[in-house]
Motif scaffolding. Structure first.
Motif, PDB file in Angstrom:
ATOM      1  N   VAL A 172       0.848  -1.199   0.000  1.00 25.35           N
ATOM      2  CA  VAL A 172       0.000   0.000   0.000  1.00 25.35           C
ATOM      3  C   VAL A 172       0.882   1.247   0.000  1.00 25.35           C
ATOM      4  CG1 VAL A 172      -1.641   1.375   1.350  1.00 25.35           C
ATOM      5  CG2 VAL A 172      -1.962  -1.106   1.133  1.00 25.35           C
ATOM      6  N   ARG A 173       1.937   1.207   0.807  1.00 19.66           N
ATOM      7  CA  ARG A 173       2.836   2.347   0.886  1.00 19.66           C
ATOM      8  C   ARG A 173       3.457   2.640  -0.489  1.00 19.66           C
ATOM      9  NH1 ARG A 173       5.117   3.512   6.020  1.00 19.66           N
ATOM     10  NH2 ARG A 173       4.950   1.319   6.528  1.00 19.66           N
ATOM     11  N   SER A 176       0.778   3.731  -3.033  1.00 19.96           N
ATOM     12  CA  SER A 176       0.233   5.046  -2.773  1.00 19.96           C
ATOM     13  C   SER A 176       1.260   6.139  -3.034  1.00 19.96           C
ATOM     14  CB  SER A 176      -0.236   5.097  -1.321  1.00 19.96           C
ATOM     15  OG  SER A 176      -0.695   6.366  -1.007  1.00 19.96           O
ATOM     16  N   LEU A 177       2.492   5.947  -2.532  1.00 16.67           N
ATOM     17  CA  LEU A 177       3.481   7.016  -2.622  1.00 16.67           C
ATOM     18  C   LEU A 177       4.213   7.028  -3.960  1.00 16.67           C
ATOM     19  CD1 LEU A 177       4.911   6.818   1.002  1.00 16.67           C
ATOM     20  CD2 LEU A 177       3.173   8.378   0.083  1.00 16.67           C
ATOM     21  N   ILE A 181      -1.273   5.520  -6.780  1.00 26.69           N
ATOM     22  CA  ILE A 181      -2.569   4.883  -6.938  1.00 26.69           C
ATOM     23  C   ILE A 181      -3.553   5.530  -5.960  1.00 26.69           C
ATOM     24  CG2 ILE A 181      -3.845   2.709  -6.746  1.00 26.69           C
ATOM     25  CD1 ILE A 181      -1.356   1.240  -7.525  1.00 26.69           C
ATOM     26  N   GLU A 182      -4.704   5.915  -6.464  1.00 27.43           N
ATOM     27  CA  GLU A 182      -5.711   6.526  -5.588  1.00 27.43           C
ATOM     28  C   GLU A 182      -6.813   5.526  -5.291  1.00 27.43           C
ATOM     29  OE1 GLU A 182      -6.992  10.325  -6.769  1.00 27.43           O
ATOM     30  OE2 GLU A 182      -4.958  11.122  -6.827  1.00 27.43           O
ATOM     31  N   ASP A 183      -7.727   5.940  -4.442  1.00 28.30           N
ATOM     32  CA  ASP A 183      -8.896   5.112  -4.131  1.00 28.30           C
ATOM     33  C   ASP A 183      -8.506   3.691  -3.750  1.00 28.30           C
ATOM     34  OD1 ASP A 183     -10.307   7.335  -5.007  1.00 28.30           O
ATOM     35  OD2 ASP A 183     -10.395   6.583  -7.047  1.00 28.30           O
ATOM     36  N   ILE A 184      -7.642   3.578  -2.768  1.00 23.60           N
ATOM     37  CA  ILE A 184      -7.252   2.245  -2.298  1.00 23.60           C
ATOM     38  C   ILE A 184      -8.207   1.823  -1.186  1.00 23.60           C
ATOM     39  CG2 ILE A 184      -5.404   0.868  -1.259  1.00 23.60           C
ATOM     40  CD1 ILE A 184      -3.416   2.908  -2.379  1.00 23.60           C
ATOM     41  N   TYR A 185      -9.032   0.820  -1.458  1.00 25.28           N
ATOM     42  CA  TYR A 185      -9.953   0.317  -0.439  1.00 25.28           C
ATOM     43  C   TYR A 185      -9.685  -1.148  -0.137  1.00 25.28           C
ATOM     44  CZ  TYR A 185     -12.405   4.167  -2.741  1.00 25.28           C
ATOM     45  OH  TYR A 185     -12.717   5.357  -3.318  1.00 25.28           O
ATOM     46  N   LEU A 202      -8.818  -2.730   3.454  1.00 21.74           N
ATOM     47  CA  LEU A 202      -7.731  -1.933   4.005  1.00 21.74           C
ATOM     48  C   LEU A 202      -7.719  -1.970   5.540  1.00 21.74           C
ATOM     49  CD1 LEU A 202      -5.511  -0.186   2.865  1.00 21.74           C
ATOM     50  CD2 LEU A 202      -7.099   1.743   2.807  1.00 21.74           C
ATOM     51  N   LYS A 203      -8.908  -1.902   6.139  1.00 17.82           N
ATOM     52  CA  LYS A 203      -8.949  -1.814   7.608  1.00 17.82           C
ATOM     53  C   LYS A 203      -8.381  -3.068   8.280  1.00 17.82           C
ATOM     54  CE  LYS A 203     -13.418  -3.720   8.665  1.00 17.82           C
ATOM     55  NZ  LYS A 203     -14.830  -3.504   8.887  1.00 17.82           N
ATOM     56  N   ILE A 244     -17.824  -1.085  -3.333  1.00 15.56           N
ATOM     57  CA  ILE A 244     -17.230   0.171  -3.752  1.00 15.56           C
ATOM     58  C   ILE A 244     -16.119  -0.058  -4.779  1.00 15.56           C
ATOM     59  CG2 ILE A 244     -17.849   1.573  -1.762  1.00 15.56           C
ATOM     60  CD1 ILE A 244     -14.999   1.141  -0.787  1.00 15.56           C
ATOM     61  N   ILE A 261     -16.457   2.581  -7.667  1.00 12.81           N
ATOM     62  CA  ILE A 261     -17.867   2.957  -7.647  1.00 12.81           C
ATOM     63  C   ILE A 261     -18.131   4.309  -8.320  1.00 12.81           C
ATOM     64  CG2 ILE A 261     -17.707   3.977  -5.338  1.00 12.81           C
ATOM     65  CD1 ILE A 261     -20.728   2.006  -6.571  1.00 12.81           C
TER      66      ILE A 261
END
Lengths: 465, 465
Positions: A172-173, A176-177, A181-185, A202-203, A244, A261
């Motif tokens: 993810v790191r 994302s960085l 990549i956006e909208d990571i669920y 993600l949670k 989503i 979504i």
């Protein structure tokens, strides 16, 4: 625990009201070439708001305003522009700036934009953006725009089946960085051959210890779609299962991308708009910015269908000329039998179209539905006929026997039109034609013709021998 | 790195096809009271699929099947049932089971269900569920169903402004594991008085070190809605800004709850369906499960509007009786002038309704739009008139002078109906009436009446002196 003074510089922004005043201010700033002032206004706006403003400016102003955006903002704004305006704006932009913008876009948006560029510009762009993105875009361009493949984004976070929570956190790191990549669920879990095996939210990475094997916590009850699925079906599935994001796979379950979504919401809006347009008899989506000629071309085909249908109605009327001349009162009620047949038919058609909006036809539902439509039509036809009988006596001093035949006609016409309205969409769906068309001009013309035939035949049989 | 054998028990499920066969199997299992078999089938299905099956069973079977679900599954299924069926099913369930189900629901779903229960049952449920949830539900019940307050969920993760990333992680852990909050995408950052100050995305908790103050990484550029906002506006905002959840605040910006995208997707579907229904002249949403009487009541009002309008049309015709008797050919073309006016009017109306679907009216757009509609109407009216002139000569051997007057009428009628179709939705919107109604029976009746008046007046003036 909290120091209020620290928060004084924290602002919470209301959703901006873009009104004519703001629009006119921007227009006059553009006229004055007050670039700095315009930039300052835009800095304080959400890209979606900037896009809304640009969408409402005359073309030259829109072009000018878009040119003032820095690349980062242009990237956010360009995806929200009306499609036709976007094409025109990009046409006027130099290749290098287009390349910079496309380079920063998600692959799904990049694909949409590159497909609309002239071949020579598209080639230049694809040769000069990040090579990996370029490959992805070329791959995505193979899918039809209205398929799952056309909607999907090839940027997603995945790890292999033996990874631990901490490996997923690292993925993810990096995603994302570095890859932005956006909208990571969701983190997808793949086999060595990139077959999709499961996912974690993600949670889960937050609530589980870092050394937990993902295998132990992953969801295996996957809902996915294949790249060739129609976008409307994708939307139905995401809506039904409250998702989503949804993974897209090939025939071997190899993961190709994912659909988020927000793109599906756009699809739902589009499809709903299209349904309405079909009902009203528009050939395709009509944008405010289209030329008069283009709008005219969009509307004329269905006007001609209407005209053709009603010329047949006129033919029916002329063939009953003798009856009409004999009982002129019969002609007065032509609008009533036409309009009520039309209304009853389109009510039934809309209900049927909406009832079938899921993916499959329920045949035993269809039979029950038609029986119910028949009962409703009988009841409504009866009520409307009684009212018409009274009205013809009261307002038009019609003879009782004429009134009875008129009422009987209306009853038959309402039942007939309702059944046609309920059956035609089912037949269309079965034939693979969009059932919403059944609510448009073809069926209403057919109902007009049949209504007149029923009415005038009954009048002729009973009164002109 | 990966051992294929380990994955053999990992199944990837296709989206299930619920077909008539499955449905009939379940019906006969219910008849045989083969509870264990039914339970086994349901165990392998997604709750949304179980709900779809139950939605399609006859009421007694639906009731029976729902009764077989364990509480955990019933909770997931109940929110997906058709509203009318849900009300009936719950009515037959004992209070204790309802209480168990409601206790497990998110507060927004719990509110929807409790509002539909008989007062006495609702009271029992609210007295026996978790007291905190009970307070939340009572609070949520105060908001109209179609407002942001009616859509929102009071379960969300929040921390105060001085919290660190690790505090937020702990809040997510507690919220997720103890309070069973689902759909966690965002952590809201509140002041001491619960005023909303900002938010961080879940992924920020993963990519930032645990000791980072949230203040340093939070997004302050907040988009939120107030509890009294109409759900359609909420949907527009979430769509425009591509949000998957949006905070709801009171007039002092105190955070009350949040709305997630899945609920908004339902709103968008509903509103689109409603628009279609208004176009077709249905008073309200019509469910397949309604009784014949209820469906009839839903459709009759607009049939009567149609009937009333066309009785006026009949009156217009009767007042031109002398003209019609003199020139019987004039009556043949009544369907044409009615249908083409109707089609042109509804094309313009739909385009205008869709063009205004954002939150605000753009007055300078309205003027430009009307001017464009006028140009389109002139062009299409001209083309259609020429075709009609030729057709009247060719198929009906009409005299040239009659054909010319007929064509002129059609031209005026198309322009008139188009302008009415384009103007009435704007007026309705300004008056706070749903503009989609302007595409329905009222306006088409009005166009019929005006069309006949224009046509017969011209015929009378030119041919019967």
């Amino acid at each position: 625990m909290q120091n209020q003074n620290e928060n004084e510089n924290i602002t919470v922004r209301d959703v901006i009201q873009i009104d004519n005043e703001l629009l006119q201010n921007i227009s006059s700033l553009i006229e004055d070439e007050a670039n700095q002032a315009i930039k300052t206004i835009f800095t304080n706006l959400h890209p979606a708001d900037i896009a809304e403003i640009i969408n409402h400016l005359p073309f030259d102003d829109a072009q000018y305003a878009f040119g003032l955006l820095d690349t980062e903002t242009a990237v956010e704004v360009v995806t929200e522009l009306d499609e036709e305006l976007r094409e025109k704006v990009l046409n006027e932009l130099d290749k290098e700036k287009i390349t910079d913008i496309v380079d920063e876009l998600d692959t799904d948006d990049a694909t949409d934009i590159v497909s609309d560029l002239p071949d020579e510009v598209a080639e230049h762009v694809l040769d000069n953006i990040d090579p990996e993105d370029s490959e992805d875009v070329k791959e995505l361009m193979k899918y039809p725009e209205e398929s799952a493949g056309g909607l999907m984004n090839s940027d997603f976070i995945s790890v292999d089946i033996n990874a631990l929570v901490k490996d997923a956190i690292e993925a993810v790191r990096i995603g994302s960085l570095e890859e932005k990549i956006e909208d990571i669920y969701t983190i997808y879990i793949l086999a060595d051959d990139e077959t999709l095996l499961g996912f974690v939210h993600l949670k889960e990475l937050i609530i589980n210890p870092p050394e937990t094997p993902l295998k132990n916590i992953m969801e295996e009850d996957l809902i996915y779609v294949t790249a060739d699925m129609d976008q409307e079906e994708v939307a139905n599935i995401m809506d039904k299962y409250d998702l989503i994001s949804i993974p897209v796979v090939d025939e071997n379950k190899k993961m190709l991308g994912r659909i988020t979504i927000d793109d599906v919401v756009d699809v739902i809006q589009e499809e709903a708009a299209e349904d309405l347009q079909k009902v009203a008899g528009l050939s395709e989506d009509e944008e405010y910015s289209y030329s008069t000629i283009r709008i005219s071309r969009n509307r004329l085909p269905w006007l001609f269908v209407s005209l053709g249908g009603e010329l047949i109605s006129a033919g029916v009327l002329s063939s009953f000329q003798a009856s009409i001349e004999q009982i002129i009162i019969a002609s007065f009620f032509i609008p009533i039998v036409m309009a009520l047949g039309g209304s009853a038919g389109s009510q039934a058609a809309i209900v049927t179209v909406q009832g079938m909006s899921g993916a499959n036809i329920w045949w035993h539902d269809v039979v029950k539905r038609l029986m119910k439509e028949f009962r409703v039509a009988t009841l409504n036809g009866f009520v409307a006929s009684i009212v018409l009988l009274l009205a013809s006596k009261l307002f038009f001093s019609a003879e009782l026997d004429f009134g009875l035949i008129l009422s009987l006609s209306l009853f038959i016409i309402i039942v007939n039109a309702t059944m046609i309205g309920a059956i035609v969409p089912v037949i269309f769906k079965k034939l693979g034609v969009d059932p919403a068309i059944a609510t448009g001009p073809i069926v209403s013309s057919a109902n007009d013709i049949m209504g007149l035939l029923i009415y005038l035949s009954l009048v002729t049989i009973f009164f002109t021998v």
